[in-house]
Design a protein around this motif. Structure first.
Motif, PDB file in Angstrom:
ATOM      1  N   PRO A   9      16.574  52.147 114.533  1.00 18.53           N
ATOM      2  CA  PRO A   9      15.263  52.604 114.802  1.00 18.53           C
ATOM      3  C   PRO A   9      15.474  51.575 116.185  1.00 18.53           C
ATOM      4  N   LEU A  10      15.459  52.145 117.661  1.00 18.24           N
ATOM      5  CA  LEU A  10      14.747  51.208 118.654  1.00 18.24           C
ATOM      6  C   LEU A  10      13.430  50.101 118.091  1.00 18.24           C
ATOM      7  N   ASN A  11      13.313  50.815 117.164  1.00 11.44           N
ATOM      8  CA  ASN A  11      11.847  50.267 117.146  1.00 11.44           C
ATOM      9  C   ASN A  11      11.758  48.949 115.970  1.00 11.44           C
ATOM     10  N   GLN A  12      12.909  49.327 115.288  1.00 13.25           N
ATOM     11  CA  GLN A  12      13.254  47.866 114.405  1.00 13.25           C
ATOM     12  C   GLN A  12      13.586  47.247 114.855  1.00 13.25           C
ATOM     13  N   SER A  13      14.166  47.086 116.503  1.00 15.50           N
ATOM     14  CA  SER A  13      15.364  45.599 116.435  1.00 15.50           C
ATOM     15  C   SER A  13      14.654  44.462 117.287  1.00 15.50           C
ATOM     16  N   PRO A  14      15.241  43.546 117.399  1.00 10.70           N
ATOM     17  CA  PRO A  14      15.028  42.332 117.495  1.00 10.70           C
ATOM     18  C   PRO A  14      13.693  42.243 119.066  1.00 10.70           C
ATOM     19  N   LEU A  15      15.050  42.755 119.907  1.00  9.12           N
ATOM     20  CA  LEU A  15      14.373  43.075 121.387  1.00  9.12           C
ATOM     21  C   LEU A  15      13.683  43.571 121.595  1.00  9.12           C
ATOM     22  N   TYR A  16      12.876  44.724 120.318  1.00  8.62           N
ATOM     23  CA  TYR A  16      11.236  45.409 120.907  1.00  8.62           C
ATOM     24  C   TYR A  16      10.419  44.987 121.193  1.00  8.62           C
ATOM     25  N   ILE A  18       9.288  42.513 122.551  1.00  4.22           N
ATOM     26  CA  ILE A  18       9.621  40.728 122.711  1.00  4.22           C
ATOM     27  C   ILE A  18       7.959  40.819 123.005  1.00  4.22           C
ATOM     28  N   GLN A  19       7.307  39.705 122.310  1.00  3.37           N
ATOM     29  CA  GLN A  19       5.601  39.360 123.108  1.00  3.37           C
ATOM     30  C   GLN A  19       5.559  37.323 123.095  1.00  3.37           C
ATOM     31  N   GLY A  20       6.126  36.550 124.908  1.00  2.00           N
ATOM     32  CA  GLY A  20       6.093  35.291 123.909  1.00  2.00           C
ATOM     33  C   GLY A  20       8.299  34.807 123.678  1.00  2.00           C
ATOM     34  N   LYS A  21       7.244  33.650 123.917  1.00  2.00           N
ATOM     35  CA  LYS A  21       9.045  33.066 124.139  1.00  2.00           C
ATOM     36  C   LYS A  21       8.983  32.839 123.095  1.00  2.00           C
ATOM     37  N   ARG A  26      14.167  33.699 118.378  1.00  2.00           N
ATOM     38  CA  ARG A  26      14.057  34.147 118.061  1.00  2.00           C
ATOM     39  C   ARG A  26      15.107  35.114 117.862  1.00  2.00           C
ATOM     40  N   ALA A  27      15.369  36.363 119.093  1.00  3.20           N
ATOM     41  CA  ALA A  27      16.013  37.208 118.866  1.00  3.20           C
ATOM     42  C   ALA A  27      17.024  37.148 119.712  1.00  3.20           C
ATOM     43  N   LEU A  28      17.412  35.835 120.840  1.00  4.88           N
ATOM     44  CA  LEU A  28      18.313  35.674 121.181  1.00  4.88           C
ATOM     45  C   LEU A  28      19.093  34.653 120.960  1.00  4.88           C
TER      46      LEU A  28
END
Length: 131
Positions: A9-16, A18-21, A26-28
């Motif tokens: 689900p969207l809320n499990q994505s590493p892109l969901y 993102i708060q902070g550098k 980590r995500a990208l």
């Protein structure tokens, strides 16, 4: 043929959310300092197709291609509703089959789709959908 990556689900994505550098990194897999380079046109090769209706083509090159690949991989893993047919394993014929006999269908051409996607639309998606 390789197995398709597990979807979530969207809320499990590493892109969901993102708060902070550090979460961004980590995500990208990218340092925050690289942001100005992401906005530069130097990471793309551009050309125009030939023919009756020429169109501009823009393809990422070098490390920008890797960033696009990582983002595409993350986005492709997000579950989409069953009615979305623009995904791997689905075809225009599958989509057409869903509409047989239900109601009239109009065929349209999405003229210059990607150039019509504004920065504001992308920003809204990440801000509202991805929180």
């Amino acid at each position: 043929m390789a197995a398709q990556a597990k979807r979530y689900p969207l809320n499990q994505s590493p892109l969901y959310r993102i708060q902070g550098k550090e979460q961004f990194k980590r995500a990208l897999g990218l340092d925050w300092d690289a942001i100005p380079s992401l906005l530069s046109s130097q990471g793309y090769r551009t050309w125009q197709t030939k023919g009756e209706k020429p169109r501009d083509i823009q393809a990422p090159i070098h490390w920008m291609n890797a960033v696009h690949g990582r983002l595409a991989k993350l986005l492709s893993r997000i579950e989409v509703p069953d009615y979305v047919f623009s995904q791997k394993g689905r075809s225009y014929a599958d989509n057409a089959h869903q509409h047989v006999g239900r109601h009239p269908v109009i065929k349209t051409d999405i003229h210059r789709f990607y150039p019509s996607v504004s920065r504001a639309m992308v920003f809204r998606m990440f801000r509202e959908d991805f929180c």
